[in-house]
Write an enzyme that holds these catalytic residues in place. Structure first.
Site, short mmCIF file in Angstrom:
data_model
loop_
_atom_site.label_atom_id
_atom_site.label_comp_id
_atom_site.label_asym_id
_atom_site.label_seq_id
_atom_site.Cartn_x
_atom_site.Cartn_y
_atom_site.Cartn_z
N CYS A 74 96.89 64.34 30.84
CA CYS A 74 98.19 63.74 30.54
C CYS A 74 98.40 62.65 31.58
O CYS A 74 98.40 62.91 32.79
CB CYS A 74 99.29 64.80 30.62
SG CYS A 74 100.91 64.19 30.13
N SER A 75 98.57 61.43 31.12
CA SER A 75 98.51 60.27 32.01
C SER A 75 99.69 60.21 32.98
O SER A 75 100.72 60.87 32.78
CB SER A 75 98.46 58.98 31.18
OG SER A 75 97.36 58.99 30.31
#
Length: 370
Positions: A74-75
């Site tokens: 998840c960036s």
């Protein structure tokens, strides 16, 4: 710049799996953090403006074992906000997302396009796609989740007003351009084997080409079909390696490996050359260059006390000479920053890089069409 919490309305926590992964200094790999076993640590990771590794080794490594390579994440929230700003999504837009991951980004896109818009999210990993689908359904977000290779896009729902990649690519897939509206926009992390990568925003043109300028530094994972790999020469190969020396200084080497200095430009000038840097000791840094396709390799060991450094090279390509020449080009060109470069993808898929403006100082990029 407005804080990312004011630019992203969808909470992150509902989309993060109960087990995430963090750097493990003891092993040099990645160890699991469980929400059930370490609730405080898990929430600290979720709330921080940092990326979260949500899978390692394509799901083969279970919690309790040491992961070797991140394979889904998840960036970093502030980078997500920057990418969405660059994408400029509007009410009613149809958006193709490549690399669905946790579904958090798709949920935010869904809120931006509204009920008249559509989000199609492609995720290559079946387990990750199933979890994304469930998280979006639980949150009440209307997103079509497709389990497939995102490099091929999803022609069934095309054309799209916007296309966004959430994993880095070396070559822009022709399908992404073909499935976008003329005058549509593509935003993706893009980079070379030497320097991965930059925030690239491409405008799609009526003639089927696309072009745009590079931007901020984005260290995203590669799409699985374009991953980089490295060589580990055997003892016999090392003994037979060509040996030369270089008088490049340590500050010059720093410029050669730093994104904000010469690294991005070198990557554009030297194709199929994977850069790795390893800190062996406080005064010893090892730089290696790899081209698996030709089995070419180079190594320079930087020792702080030295002024001349030995270069080892193997294979038909002289990778060190190529990189050194590209660094010289960067110096002669006035040390251009990454945001002075751009990319054009022609109707036939050919890629060309340019400095300042398309068609002026430009050269072909020999990337394999995905």
């Amino acid at each position: 710049m407005t804080d990312w919490r004011e630019r992203i309305t969808v909470p992150r926590a509902p989309f993060i799996p109960p087990v995430v992964w963090v750097d493990d200094a003891a092993t040099g790999g990645f160890s699991a953090v469980s929400r059930d076993d370490d609730h405080v640590r898990w929430h600290e990771l979720v709330e921080a403006d940092e990326p979260i590794i949500t899978q390692v080794d394509d799901g083969r490594t279970p919690p309790g074992a040491t992961g070797l390579r991140p394979s889904s994440s998840c960036s970093k929230p502030s980078l997500v906000a920057d990418m969405l700003d660059a994408l400029d999504v509007r009410l009613g837009h149809r958006v193709l997302e490549i690399g669905g991951g946790t579904g958090w980004n798709a949920a935010e896109l869904a809120t931006r396009v509204g009920p008249r818009g559509q989000i199609v999210s492609i995720e290559v990993d079946p387990d990750v796609a199933a979890a994304e689908r469930q998280a979006l359904r639980t949150g009440g977000y209307d997103v079509v989740v497709i389990t497939a290779d995102g490099l091929a896009g999803h022609a069934r729902e095309a054309p799209y007003d916007r296309v966004i990649g959430t994993a880095a690519v070396r070559a822009i897939p022709r399908a992404w351009i073909d499935q976008a509206h003329p005058r549509g926009v593509i935003v993706t992390p893009w980079g070379t084997d030497y320097c991965n990568g930059t925030l690239l925003r491409l405008d799609v043109h009526d003639d089927g080409s696309a072009s745009g300028r590079c931007g901020t530094n984005l260290a995203f994972m590669r799409v699985r079909g374009q991953r980089r790999d490295y060589l580990e020469p055997g003892d016999d190969e090392l003994r037979g390696a060509d040996r030369t020396t270089t008088a490049r200084s340590i500050p010059e080497f720093f410029e050669m490996i730093a994104y904000s200095r010469a690294a991005f430009a070198i990557g554009l000038r030297v194709p199929r050359c994977y850069l790795t840097v390893e800190e062996l000791a406080p005064d010893h840094r090892r730089i290696e260059l790899h081209d698996v396709s030709s089995r070419s390799w180079a190594r320079v060991d930087l020792l702080r006390r030295n002024e001349i450094f030995e270069v080892h090279q193997i294979g038909p390509r002289r990778l060190w000479e190529e990189v050194d020449a590209a660094y010289g080009w960067w110096l002669d060109s006035g040390r251009p920053a990454p945001d002075r470069f751009g990319l054009t993808v022609a109707e036939n898929g050919d890629h060309s890089a340019w400095l300042d403006e398309p068609g002026e100082a430009s050269w072909p990029l020999p990337v394999a069409a995905p």
